[in-house]
Design an enzyme around this catalytic site. Sequence first.
Site, PDB file in Angstrom:
ATOM      1  N   ASN A  90      -9.255   3.998   2.186  1.00  0.00           N
ATOM      2  CA  ASN A  90      -9.480   4.403   0.807  1.00  0.00           C
ATOM      3  C   ASN A  90     -10.965   4.718   0.527  1.00  0.00           C
ATOM      4  O   ASN A  90     -11.737   4.941   1.448  1.00  0.00           O
ATOM      5  CB  ASN A  90      -8.914   3.386  -0.177  1.00  0.00           C
ATOM      6  CG  ASN A  90      -8.384   4.105  -1.408  1.00  0.00           C
ATOM      7  OD1 ASN A  90      -9.158   4.496  -2.260  1.00  0.00           O
ATOM      8  ND2 ASN A  90      -7.090   4.327  -1.477  1.00  0.00           N
ATOM      9  N   ARG A  91     -11.338   4.724  -0.753  1.00  0.00           N
ATOM     10  CA  ARG A  91     -12.637   5.305  -1.128  1.00  0.00           C
ATOM     11  C   ARG A  91     -13.755   4.271  -1.228  1.00  0.00           C
ATOM     12  O   ARG A  91     -13.520   3.138  -1.654  1.00  0.00           O
ATOM     13  CB  ARG A  91     -12.507   6.026  -2.479  1.00  0.00           C
ATOM     14  CG  ARG A  91     -11.638   7.249  -2.378  1.00  0.00           C
ATOM     15  CD  ARG A  91     -11.328   7.880  -3.700  1.00  0.00           C
ATOM     16  NE  ARG A  91     -10.539   9.089  -3.494  1.00  0.00           N
ATOM     17  CZ  ARG A  91      -9.222   9.089  -3.238  1.00  0.00           C
ATOM     18  NH1 ARG A  91      -8.541   7.972  -3.197  1.00  0.00           N
ATOM     19  NH2 ARG A  91      -8.578  10.232  -3.021  1.00  0.00           N
ATOM     20  N   GLU A 131       0.341   1.590   1.717  1.00  0.00           N
ATOM     21  CA  GLU A 131      -0.791   1.267   2.603  1.00  0.00           C
ATOM     22  C   GLU A 131      -1.296  -0.138   2.284  1.00  0.00           C
ATOM     23  O   GLU A 131      -2.019  -0.337   1.313  1.00  0.00           O
ATOM     24  CB  GLU A 131      -1.914   2.282   2.401  1.00  0.00           C
ATOM     25  CG  GLU A 131      -1.495   3.720   2.592  1.00  0.00           C
ATOM     26  CD  GLU A 131      -2.416   4.682   1.856  1.00  0.00           C
ATOM     27  OE1 GLU A 131      -3.632   4.667   2.108  1.00  0.00           O
ATOM     28  OE2 GLU A 131      -1.936   5.438   1.013  1.00  0.00           O
ATOM     29  N   ASP A 145      -1.113   6.617  -7.414  1.00  0.00           N
ATOM     30  CA  ASP A 145      -2.049   6.617  -6.281  1.00  0.00           C
ATOM     31  C   ASP A 145      -3.010   5.469  -6.561  1.00  0.00           C
ATOM     32  O   ASP A 145      -4.203   5.678  -6.785  1.00  0.00           O
ATOM     33  CB  ASP A 145      -2.768   7.972  -6.201  1.00  0.00           C
ATOM     34  CG  ASP A 145      -3.632   8.090  -4.952  1.00  0.00           C
ATOM     35  OD1 ASP A 145      -3.656   7.124  -4.167  1.00  0.00           O
ATOM     36  OD2 ASP A 145      -4.286   9.138  -4.776  1.00  0.00           O
ATOM     37  N   GLN A 172      -1.854   0.158  -1.391  1.00  0.00           N
ATOM     38  CA  GLN A 172      -2.059   1.427  -2.082  1.00  0.00           C
ATOM     39  C   GLN A 172      -0.710   2.137  -2.133  1.00  0.00           C
ATOM     40  O   GLN A 172      -0.102   2.432  -1.109  1.00  0.00           O
ATOM     41  CB  GLN A 172      -3.080   2.294  -1.326  1.00  0.00           C
ATOM     42  CG  GLN A 172      -3.411   3.621  -1.998  1.00  0.00           C
ATOM     43  CD  GLN A 172      -4.412   3.483  -3.146  1.00  0.00           C
ATOM     44  OE1 GLN A 172      -5.015   2.427  -3.341  1.00  0.00           O
ATOM     45  NE2 GLN A 172      -4.590   4.538  -3.918  1.00  0.00           N
ATOM     46  N   HIS A 183      -1.211   4.989   7.485  1.00  0.00           N
ATOM     47  CA  HIS A 183      -0.981   5.963   6.420  1.00  0.00           C
ATOM     48  C   HIS A 183       0.334   6.722   6.627  1.00  0.00           C
ATOM     49  O   HIS A 183       0.364   7.958   6.554  1.00  0.00           O
ATOM     50  CB  HIS A 183      -2.166   6.931   6.371  1.00  0.00           C
ATOM     51  CG  HIS A 183      -2.416   7.537   5.035  1.00  0.00           C
ATOM     52  ND1 HIS A 183      -1.596   8.488   4.485  1.00  0.00           N
ATOM     53  CD2 HIS A 183      -3.390   7.316   4.130  1.00  0.00           C
ATOM     54  CE1 HIS A 183      -2.075   8.845   3.304  1.00  0.00           C
ATOM     55  NE2 HIS A 183      -3.162   8.142   3.065  1.00  0.00           N
ATOM     56  N   SER A 184       1.421   5.997   6.877  1.00  0.00           N
ATOM     57  CA  SER A 184       2.717   6.667   7.048  1.00  0.00           C
ATOM     58  C   SER A 184       3.293   7.087   5.709  1.00  0.00           C
ATOM     59  O   SER A 184       3.225   6.347   4.731  1.00  0.00           O
ATOM     60  CB  SER A 184       3.699   5.731   7.749  1.00  0.00           C
ATOM     61  OG  SER A 184       3.354   5.634   9.109  1.00  0.00           O
ATOM     62  N   TYR A 185       3.864   8.286   5.706  1.00  0.00           N
ATOM     63  CA  TYR A 185       4.559   8.804   4.518  1.00  0.00           C
ATOM     64  C   TYR A 185       6.055   8.578   4.735  1.00  0.00           C
ATOM     65  O   TYR A 185       6.638   9.175   5.637  1.00  0.00           O
ATOM     66  CB  TYR A 185       4.323  10.301   4.363  1.00  0.00           C
ATOM     67  CG  TYR A 185       2.932  10.702   3.936  1.00  0.00           C
ATOM     68  CD1 TYR A 185       1.868  10.712   4.835  1.00  0.00           C
ATOM     69  CD2 TYR A 185       2.688  11.118   2.631  1.00  0.00           C
ATOM     70  CE1 TYR A 185       0.595  11.112   4.433  1.00  0.00           C
ATOM     71  CE2 TYR A 185       1.429  11.528   2.226  1.00  0.00           C
ATOM     72  CZ  TYR A 185       0.385  11.524   3.134  1.00  0.00           C
ATOM     73  OH  TYR A 185      -0.860  11.924   2.742  1.00  0.00           O
ATOM     74  N   HIS A 237     -11.300   7.014   3.725  1.00  0.00           N
ATOM     75  CA  HIS A 237     -10.597   6.738   4.979  1.00  0.00           C
ATOM     76  C   HIS A 237     -11.485   6.815   6.229  1.00  0.00           C
ATOM     77  O   HIS A 237     -11.087   7.374   7.254  1.00  0.00           O
ATOM     78  CB  HIS A 237      -9.405   7.678   5.140  1.00  0.00           C
ATOM     79  CG  HIS A 237      -8.310   7.469   4.131  1.00  0.00           C
ATOM     80  ND1 HIS A 237      -8.074   6.259   3.525  1.00  0.00           N
ATOM     81  CD2 HIS A 237      -7.373   8.316   3.619  1.00  0.00           C
ATOM     82  CE1 HIS A 237      -7.045   6.365   2.696  1.00  0.00           C
ATOM     83  NE2 HIS A 237      -6.609   7.602   2.722  1.00  0.00           N
TER      84      HIS A 237
END
Length: 356
Positions: A78-79, A321, A250, A293, A178-180, A104
């Site tokens: 993340n940021r 996440e 998000d 997340q 980071h799996s969708y 990331h």
Amino acid sequence: MSIEKITFGKTKETDEVLEYLLKRNGVTLGILNYGATIHKCLVETSKGVRDVIGGYDTVKEYEDNDGYQGALIGRVGNRICRGKFSIDGVDYTLAINNGENSLHGGLKGFDKYIWTVTENSEADCDKLIMTITSPHMDQGYPGKLKVTVTYTLNDDKSFSIGYEAESDRKTVLNLTNHSYFNLTGFEELNVLDHKLKLYCSNFTPVDHTLIPTGEIRPVKGTAFDFTEEKTVGRDIEAKDLQLEYAGGYDHNYVIDRTQEVSYRNTTLFKTAALTSPDDVLSLEVATDQPGVQVYCGNFLHDDIVFKGSKPQRRRSAICLETQHYPDTPNHPQFPSAYLDKGERFKTTTLFKFTSR
Ligand code: GAL
């Protein structure tokens, strides 16, 4: 009960990319040495086999696209606000790759590393043990960091991701995957009809650049409340500045950590439960991390093509996440993401399917 290794392709720098296939009791995991990426996750259901994790058919697409499909994220998921933080009075500046922020891990995060792989099959599981060494000041982060990620596929339709690391000087670390997920196997190219329950009573609101304000806000009575199962899309268009900033969900949720799950000598906590619209497949997530997340693909572009020629669509999948809260190094009140020199970093997340 076995691990098969197949050629997947080559990177632009001509590194060989292999896919390792772990198969057990109706679940197949395909993992690439590029980015320690989960390329596919096939789950048998009464309505056929579903590939429930998004990805691409070629290495080039993984290299060219910015969605972090299935990838291992590091050093810090993340940021980080303006890419700046300090440790014990020393300021550090990171590679900036997301507006004014660092996202990331920076320009070359762990999702772009070629990982060294060791395979290990045991009676009740198959393991892929993946390692990298990230040099001191990699993307601006201090400390030479050795990372080991272990993917374990178990007999009960579950797999875990175990993260371990050690640094030669004090640093910050926040590793995730980071799996969708789309539990229809991307037959339905939107995730809004999936049902979601989160074991989270609070979340961390953000500013318009998606950096946490520092507030821990109760979800009760808001569009962010998933403490009772509801569809992902039910309240996604609600009038809420937080949804406006992010274009949907998000956000980092604070895990309640009230419902324990025992897994191979570690204690995890129930985090999320996701169910396909037709109820045929569910996914439960448990972790020892403080946050998750929840990102429902608001930034996925419609012009990109997924595996098997399926078009990628905005909000076609959801990421869960498990992580430390975003921008933790700049929020001393958040659970610490510091890793001391020589300290052993260890965390585990479990993903368990139930198919009907
Ligand atoms: C997520 C993040 C999103 C977006 C995405 C990558 O982890 O929460 O804001 O940056 O990664 O496209």
